[in-house]
Design a protein around this motif. Structure first.
Motif, short mmCIF file in Angstrom:
data_model
loop_
_atom_site.label_atom_id
_atom_site.label_comp_id
_atom_site.label_asym_id
_atom_site.label_seq_id
_atom_site.Cartn_x
_atom_site.Cartn_y
_atom_site.Cartn_z
N ALA A 449 0.80 -1.17 0.02
CA ALA A 449 0.06 -0.06 -0.18
C ALA A 449 0.75 1.15 0.03
O ALA A 449 1.05 1.99 1.11
N SER A 605 -2.16 -4.41 0.51
CA SER A 605 -3.54 -4.66 0.05
C SER A 605 -3.43 -6.02 0.14
O SER A 605 -2.62 -6.63 -0.33
N ALA A 633 -8.81 -3.49 0.44
CA ALA A 633 -8.16 -2.33 -0.07
C ALA A 633 -8.44 -1.18 0.86
O ALA A 633 -8.60 -0.14 0.13
N LYS A 708 -6.39 1.97 0.34
CA LYS A 708 -5.26 1.28 -0.18
C LYS A 708 -5.54 0.97 -1.61
O LYS A 708 -6.44 1.02 -2.13
#
Length: 745
Positions: A449, A605, A633, A708
């Motif tokens: 991320a 992620s 995410a 993310k």
């Protein structure tokens, strides 16, 4: 006064959707400038050697031809002059081949000349008249040979902590003494990007020291920097426009020789030059996912605890540039194991340079790791999802840090329910529907991320709309839409009151679109700029209104033609009155760049993909009948465009698993899969409706929005999920992609 409904999370339509579907969007090859001319590249017909002679006389005499440029008559480009700082790669500049700089041929179809004419048709005709004679040398394009000659990348030698350097946790190769062990090799062939839009550029020297490029690029600022350096210009003298990009999976992350060729040609003819690659040239001139060999050694206890993993990989690169990627990264941190070691090597061949392709490295590495996880689960007679859960990591075992957030178990549960995982049988070949064998498989993906540095310009206009500007490009994920939503949410305005402009190097600083980092990076900059605008307006209104002076930034509300306060609707300041306080009639704020990364957490992620396949045992045909993609995410800004991302990645994974392979004839070093008739990608009939699930839990440590990235995890893990499902259906383990019928019959 009540603020408008929140915009973040809404499934808003794309702000540029109407422009694209009506043909009003202008792509890099569609700009029309006065005096436009057209360039066509001539490629080498050998893979290695030198140009003995090049005959351009017939081409120069052809109708409409303005110039034929090769190493014989090309002007000296300032950035091509050797500096002595990097003697190991004198034939490149920033990794790029110095086009037309010498007579050496390094790969088949290398640009050796460019023909410029007053029409595209005349340029094409004349390009066929250019003839070259070569002193040919023995070339090597076979990855089978390359694997044996793999070497440690220079980057790893310089930095032992580099992601491509050898890594050891515990004891190296400890799997060899494990209770239950496996050792398997996996191969992914060269895969070519082939987006809908061909690579293209229009180069225009507006003055001897001012250059404008209408270019298909994923990074306007990176492209500006590269060519300013190449031509010895101040960066502000180079302008790069890339408002619309018709798909890019990494092929526009690099600055390529065709761009240099167009700029050289425009310099010589003193006219704008438009150059568009052919579909065949897309195979050789703008990178690809490198052919990669991998070997996994894994051991586990009989109750399903991994004791050791060794992951070795060798990836293809060119003879003139060391290309590396994160093939072994996921193995270092995905599962808990006391003994993990990775070794990454590259093999220099007489081919053009690879480039990062969606899910770069990790998608390749996940095929090996997630296939091996399935193989081990089968050896232990344990359900593959249960095996992964027994080796689930609650913190990063590589960095010994807590995760910033991790909701992968929720992805497991949601995906298993949606695919019907309870129907899966441990014994392969147990399920059948008429003549079709049915199988289920899963694969896990992860990607960092990342957050970089970015700014955003925001301006309140007299009509009450807000204009945002960023140099960022939008290659298709819906960046413009997401930024509009973030701005609307922050300002409390309707999205139709926001105009977001992007894809221009003269706008505010933004990173190259790649690495799943754009929403994480540009999103907070947009948010900060909008908050700064609200505070500036509050301060301006407070100069004559005590209610505003005493209020807080978050209390400021934009209304129809005026500013007011939440909880105090009688406090008003019209936009017209505020703008009269300015010199130029509008209010502008620029956010500060912020690329700080929270080093106290490991940030990733995650995705997990579940596949149901049908395999015909007589014909070997594989059909993906169902695909479920689940993602952790962080905050989902737009469920609709995020879902598009996941579905697109899943379709790419189908291609990776079942179809895509660039085949090279090693006798000539020439690709034989040079168009979309020979290089197969999924079509609608190959792709089922993809079921997408988002955990949608904000990550509190990546940025203030809690976002993310999605772009990479959308494809990472899809190919092994399909391969594992094929094994579950047939009992045949295919370790070399793509899984074609001949490998199953």
């Amino acid at each position: 006064m009540k603020e408008p409904n929140k915009q973040i999370g809404a499934g808003m339509n794309r702000v540029d959707g109407r422009l694209k579907v009506t043909g009003a969007a202008t792509y890099s090859a569609e700009y029309q400038l006065p005096g436009m001319s057209y360039g066509v590249l001539v490629g080498s017909t050998i893979a290695k050697g030198r140009i003995k002679s090049i005959d351009t006389r017939a081409a120069e005499r052809a109708p409409g031809v303005l110039a034929v440029i090769s190493h014989v008559n090309s002007p000296k480009v300032p950035g091509f002059v050797p500096t002595g700082k990097d003697p190991s790669q004198p034939q490149t500049v920033g990794g790029r081949l110095k086009v037309f700089n010498d007579d050496k041929v390094r790969f088949n179809d290398q640009p050796i000349a460019v023909v410029v004419a007053d029409t595209l048709e005349r340029a094409r005709f004349a390009a066929r008249l250019v003839k070259a004679q070569y002193d040919q040398e023995k070339h090597e394009t076979s990855m089978e040979v390359g694997v044996k000659q793999g070497f440690v990348p220079t980057q790893a030698k310089k930095n032992p902590k580099s992601g491509v350097a050898d890594y050891v946790r515990g004891t190296a190769d400890a799997y060899k003494t494990g209770a239950v062990k496996l050792e398997s090799e996996y191969v992914i062939p060269t895969e070519v990007h082939h987006p809908m839009e061909l690579q293209s550029i229009t180069a225009h020297w507006e003055a001897p020291d001012r250059l404008t490029l209408y270019d298909k690029t994923q990074g306007t600022l990176a492209t500006r920097r590269d060519f300013a350096k190449e031509w010895g210009l101040p960066e502000e003298n180079v302008k790069v426009i890339a408002t619309f990009v018709g798909g890019a999976f990494g092929n526009a992350l690099h600055s390529w020789p065709h761009e240099s060729a167009a700029i050289i040609a425009a310099r010589i003819v003193n006219r704008p030059v438009k150059l568009v690659l052919t579909r065949e040239q897309m195979t050789t001139m703008v990178g690809y996912r490198p052919h990669t060999w991998q070997k996994i050694g894994m051991s586990a206890t009989r109750d399903g605890k991994i004791t050791a993993i060794t992951h070795e990989a060798t990836g293809q690169t060119s003879s003139y540039e060391e290309f590396t990627e994160s093939t072994v990264q996921q193995t270092r941190m995905m599962y808990t194991a006391p003994n993990v070691n990775t070794r990454y090597r590259i093999a220099a061949l007489d081919v053009s340079t690879p480039i990062w392709m969606r899910g770069p490295g990790e998608a390749t590495g996940a095929f090996a790791l997630e296939s091996a996880m399935d193989e081990m689960a089968h050896l232990l007679n344990i359900d593959p999802m249960e095996f992964r859960l027994r080796n689930y990591t609650d913190k990063d075992p590589e960095k010994n840090l807590p995760w910033s957030s991790k909701f992968l178990k929720e992805c497991y549960q949601a995906g298993a329910e949606r695919i019907g995982w309870n129907k899966r049988q441990l014994k392969p070949g147990s399920l059948r529907d008429g003549e079709w064998l049915i199988g289920y498989g899963m694969g896990v993906g992860t990607f960092g991320a990342h957050r970089g540095s970015s700014k955003a310009n925001v301006r309140l206009l007299p009509n009450g709309t807000v204009l945002l500007q960023s140099a960022v490009t939008d290659i298709g994920p819906g960046t413009g839409t997401a930024m509009t939503q973030i701005a609307a949410d922050t300002l409390g305005l309707s999205p139709d009151k926001i105009r977001f402009e992007w894809g221009n190097s003269q706008f505010a600083q933004a990173p190259t679109q790649g690495g799943s980092a754009i929403v994480n990076t540009v999103g907070p900059a947009v948010q900060e700029a909008c908050l700064a605008l609200k505070e500036k307006l509050r301060t301006m209104a407070g100069a004559s209104n005590g209610a505003f002076a005493a209020a807080k930034t978050q209390d400021v509300v934009f209304a129809d033609g005026y500013l007011t306060l939440n909880g105090n609707p009688t406090a008003r300041a019209t936009y017209a009155d505020l703008l009269r306080q300015t010199d130029n009639g509008f209010v502008t704020v620029e956010s500060k760049p912020d690329g700080e990364h929270n080093k106290n957490y490991s940030m990733y992620s995650y995705s997990v993909h579940f596949a149901e396949v049908r395999v015909n045992p007589l014909t070997g045909e594989v059909r993906v009948s169902k695909l479920v993609s689940c993602a952790d995410a962080g905050t989902i800004v737009n469920e609709k465009t995020a879902g598009n991302q996941m579905k697109g990645g899943a379709v790419g994974g189908i291609g990776m698993a079942l179809m895509e392979a660039a085949v090279i004839d090693d006798r000539f070093g020439r690709y034989v899969t040079k168009d979309l008739a020979e290089y197969h990608v999924p079509v609608h009939a190959d792709a089922p409706a993809v079921d997408v699930f988002f955990v949608n839990q904000p990550d509190p440590h990546v940025n203030a929005l809690g976002t993310k990235g999605i772009g990479e995890i959308a494809i990472i893990g899809v190919a092994p999920a399909i391969a594992n499902a094929v094994f579950n259906a047939t009992g045949k383990r295919i370790r070399e992609l793509p899984i074609t019928p001949d490998k199953l019959i």
